[in-house]
Design a protein around this motif. Structure first.
Motif, short mmCIF file in Angstrom:
data_model
loop_
_atom_site.label_atom_id
_atom_site.label_comp_id
_atom_site.label_asym_id
_atom_site.label_seq_id
_atom_site.Cartn_x
_atom_site.Cartn_y
_atom_site.Cartn_z
N ILE A 152 -12.89 6.09 -2.85
CA ILE A 152 -11.60 5.58 -3.30
C ILE A 152 -11.70 5.15 -4.76
O ILE A 152 -12.64 4.45 -5.15
N LYS A 153 -10.74 5.59 -5.57
CA LYS A 153 -10.63 5.15 -6.96
C LYS A 153 -9.33 4.38 -7.12
O LYS A 153 -8.26 4.87 -6.75
N ALA A 154 -9.42 3.19 -7.67
CA ALA A 154 -8.24 2.37 -7.94
C ALA A 154 -8.18 2.08 -9.43
O ALA A 154 -9.18 1.61 -10.01
N ARG A 155 -7.02 2.34 -10.04
CA ARG A 155 -6.87 2.17 -11.48
C ARG A 155 -5.62 1.34 -11.77
O ARG A 155 -4.54 1.62 -11.23
N SER A 156 -5.77 0.33 -12.62
CA SER A 156 -4.61 -0.49 -13.01
C SER A 156 -3.95 0.15 -14.23
O SER A 156 -4.62 0.40 -15.24
N GLN A 157 -2.64 0.38 -14.14
CA GLN A 157 -1.91 1.10 -15.19
C GLN A 157 -0.98 0.17 -15.96
O GLN A 157 0.15 0.53 -16.28
N PHE A 158 -1.44 -1.02 -16.23
CA PHE A 158 -0.70 -1.94 -17.08
C PHE A 158 -1.64 -2.48 -18.15
O PHE A 158 -2.86 -2.24 -18.09
N LYS A 159 -1.09 -3.18 -19.14
CA LYS A 159 -1.89 -3.58 -20.30
C LYS A 159 -2.93 -4.64 -19.93
O LYS A 159 -2.80 -5.37 -18.95
N GLU A 160 -3.97 -4.71 -20.78
CA GLU A 160 -5.12 -5.56 -20.49
C GLU A 160 -4.79 -7.04 -20.47
O GLU A 160 -5.52 -7.83 -19.90
N ARG A 161 -3.69 -7.42 -21.11
CA ARG A 161 -3.33 -8.83 -21.16
C ARG A 161 -2.92 -9.38 -19.81
O ARG A 161 -2.92 -10.60 -19.60
N SER A 162 -2.54 -8.52 -18.89
CA SER A 162 -2.10 -8.95 -17.56
C SER A 162 -3.19 -8.70 -16.53
O SER A 162 -4.05 -7.84 -16.70
N THR A 163 -3.10 -9.44 -15.42
CA THR A 163 -4.09 -9.33 -14.35
C THR A 163 -3.39 -9.38 -13.01
O THR A 163 -2.61 -10.31 -12.74
N ALA A 164 -3.68 -8.40 -12.18
CA ALA A 164 -3.17 -8.41 -10.81
C ALA A 164 -4.06 -9.28 -9.94
O ALA A 164 -5.29 -9.27 -10.10
N THR A 165 -3.45 -10.02 -9.05
CA THR A 165 -4.23 -10.88 -8.15
C THR A 165 -3.97 -10.49 -6.70
O THR A 165 -2.95 -9.90 -6.37
N ASN A 166 -4.93 -10.86 -5.86
CA ASN A 166 -4.82 -10.62 -4.41
C ASN A 166 -4.47 -9.16 -4.10
O ASN A 166 -3.59 -8.86 -3.28
N VAL A 167 -5.18 -8.24 -4.75
CA VAL A 167 -4.96 -6.81 -4.51
C VAL A 167 -5.59 -6.43 -3.17
O VAL A 167 -6.73 -6.81 -2.89
N GLU A 168 -4.82 -5.71 -2.37
CA GLU A 168 -5.32 -5.26 -1.06
C GLU A 168 -4.94 -3.80 -0.87
O GLU A 168 -3.76 -3.45 -0.89
N ILE A 169 -5.96 -2.96 -0.70
CA ILE A 169 -5.75 -1.52 -0.52
C ILE A 169 -6.17 -1.17 0.91
O ILE A 169 -7.32 -1.39 1.30
N GLU A 170 -5.22 -0.61 1.66
CA GLU A 170 -5.49 -0.24 3.06
C GLU A 170 -5.47 1.27 3.19
O GLU A 170 -4.45 1.91 2.94
N LEU A 171 -6.61 1.82 3.58
CA LEU A 171 -6.74 3.27 3.70
C LEU A 171 -7.05 3.64 5.14
O LEU A 171 -7.97 3.07 5.75
N PRO A 172 -6.30 4.57 5.74
CA PRO A 172 -6.52 4.91 7.16
C PRO A 172 -7.83 5.68 7.36
O PRO A 172 -8.24 6.47 6.50
N VAL A 173 -8.48 5.42 8.49
CA VAL A 173 -9.69 6.15 8.87
C VAL A 173 -9.51 6.65 10.30
O VAL A 173 -8.64 6.16 11.03
N PRO A 174 -10.29 7.64 10.74
CA PRO A 174 -10.16 8.13 12.12
C PRO A 174 -10.34 7.03 13.14
O PRO A 174 -11.10 6.08 12.94
N SER A 175 -9.62 7.14 14.25
CA SER A 175 -9.63 6.09 15.27
C SER A 175 -10.98 5.92 15.95
O SER A 175 -11.24 4.87 16.53
N ASP A 176 -11.84 6.96 15.89
CA ASP A 176 -13.15 6.86 16.55
C ASP A 176 -14.27 6.55 15.57
O ASP A 176 -15.45 6.72 15.89
N ALA A 177 -13.95 6.10 14.37
CA ALA A 177 -14.97 5.80 13.37
C ALA A 177 -15.81 4.59 13.79
O ALA A 177 -15.30 3.61 14.32
N THR A 178 -17.13 4.68 13.55
CA THR A 178 -18.05 3.58 13.89
C THR A 178 -19.10 3.45 12.78
O THR A 178 -19.20 4.29 11.88
#
Length: 453
Positions: free
Chosen positions: A298-324
């Motif tokens: 997974i690659k996550a990139r912030s596309q806003f200027k450096e002066r700002s900061t995102a907080t409490n970022v949460e990325i949810e990506l689906p995985v197969p139901s039988d993953a272990t």
């Protein structure tokens, strides 16, 4: 004037009358049974979702909240939108008094319910629905009152949402511009949905009866004033105001003029149908190895200027139901497997602008599937975040605060100001006190989905 309703009924989920108030004497409790019969007929018809039903010359308008139906019956030609709005305000008032509106709370507080219905509607016409003012003279613990309470001036005044005689040692106004970004990106990386839903939330702690005027960088207003609009103006859609706003004044010169309620309230909500660059872009690559192991990058990139900061970022990506047996590594933050949601959840507490982070995960797939088995339906990547002091357009805020004693100019600049830029705020009150204004901007993820797997 539109017609009046004849009666208001509160019914349980089976259509039995819990409480009803007869306002005009031209309907009976039998009308509740007829209404419920019509309601059952409407449920059978999947295409009928109207909150209005008509039977034998009587119009029924209703809403449902929890396990309670709120319904009015009318023989006259009523304004349906007005009555439905009134029913929603009744729900708000009951929730203010009872915390939750349900069958049990109505049975336990039926005396107060009748008192409220008598004040909120008179002879079938909606009267007063402001919970804060109603609570000043209709109290649940009425037996404790030693002196008879008179209704506050607000009930009989034109300004029905604010009481007389409010005093504060420190006069302050807090204005929050909160915007939710809705993004939907298809599997080809094309943005197929993009809009912004915003709200101006105010908290006012002002003495007396102050009159406030608020200006936005609205394109219609700026063009009417002959000002340049390049890069600074926006087109507001679906504007909704609190009842305190003078609508005629807004239609005339696009100025938001109002006497605010005391405390917290939503002054205005709006929507912007505009092409928005996604503040956080996420891509994922999935590799399956001999149907027994899966690798996810997974690659996550912030596309806003450096002066700002995102907080409490949460990325949810689906995985197969039988993953272990998850094996997860991240360049920033922490990631974990959430088997109850069949998802990999990557959390980043602080995500500055112009940065890119990676997450790699490996799962075992113990299930045996046929070679020609159909692939699982792919769920989208969902993203949550909050960016304080940031909105999309990047315009600075000028905030003016006016009383009779003078003009106070406050340059409330922020890193990237709002799409709905507040150009000025004027407060006029006879006492000529000085008030302090505070403005805050927050951008949040609304329905933010990327189908880039």
């Amino acid at each position: 004037m539109a017609g009046a309703v004849s009666a208001l009924f509160l019914l349980d989920i089976k259509g039995r009358v819990l409480i009803w108030r007869d306002y005009r004497g031209d309907v009976s409790a039998v009308q509740a049974e007829r209404f419920f019969t019509k309601l059952i007929e409407k449920e059978v018809d999947p295409e009928s979702h109207s909150p209005v039903a008509i039977d034998d010359g009587i119009s029924y308008m209703f809403i449902q909240h929890s396990n309670v139906f709120l319904m009015t019956a009318a023989r006259q030609n009523c304004n349906a939108a007005s009555i439905l709005l009134f029913l929603h305000r009744v729900v708000d008032v009951f929730k203010h008094y009872f915390e939750e509106l349900e069958e049990e709370s109505l049975r336990d507080n039926f005396v107060v319910v009748y008192e409220l219905l008598d004040e909120m509607m008179d002879f079938g016409y909606p009267q007063y629905t402001e919970a804060k003012i109603l609570s000043e003279f209709i109290k649940t613990d009425a037996y404790r009152m030693e002196v008879a309470q008179r209704p506050p001036m607000a009930v009989t005044n034109a300004v029905s949402w604010r009481s007389e005689g409010i005093r504060y040692k420190k006069n302050e106004v807090f204005l929050d511009v909160i915007e939710s970004v809705n993004i939907l990106v298809n599997s080809n990386g094309q943005i197929i949905r993009s809009d912004v839903v915003g709200a101006l939330k105010m908290r006012t702690y002002l003495s007396g009866m102050p009159e406030c005027k608020l200006g936005l960088n609205d394109r219609v207003l700026l063009e009417a004033q002959g000002q340049t609009t390049k890069g600074k103006a926006i087109d507001l859609d679906d504007i909704k105001f609190h009842q305190c706003v003078r609508l005629a004044r807004f239609e005339n010169d696009r100025t938001i003029s109002f006497i605010p309620p005391d405390g917290a309230f939503d002054l205005m909500t709006y929507r912007l149908s505009t092409q928005v660059k996604p503040p956080i872009w996420v891509e994922a690559q999935v590799e399956k190895h001999s149907r027994s192991r899966i690798e996810i990058t997974i690659k996550a990139r912030s596309q806003f200027k450096e002066r700002s900061t995102a907080t409490n970022v949460e990325i949810e990506l689906p995985v197969p139901s039988d993953a272990t047996n998850p094996n997860i590594r991240t360049s920033m933050g922490s990631a974990s497997y959430a088997p109850e949601n069949d998802a990999l959840v990557w959390k980043i507490k602080s995500f500055p602008g112009g940065k890119e982070y990676m997450c790699r995960a490996e799962f075992n797939l113990p299930s045996i599937t046929a070679e020609d088995a159909t692939s699982e339906k792919k769920a989208p990547i969902r993203v949550k975040f909050e960016i304080p002091y940031f909105t999309i357009s990047g315009i600075q805020v000028l905030l003016y605060l006016t009383t009779f004693s003078g003009l106070y100019n406050l340059n409330g600049s922020c890193h990237h100001a709002s799409i709905a830029q507040v150009r000025y705020l004027k407060i006029i009150e006879k006492s000529a006190y000085q008030a302090l204004p505070w403005v805050r901007y927050i951008t949040r993820a609304g329905e933010y989905e990327l189908r880039l797997i």
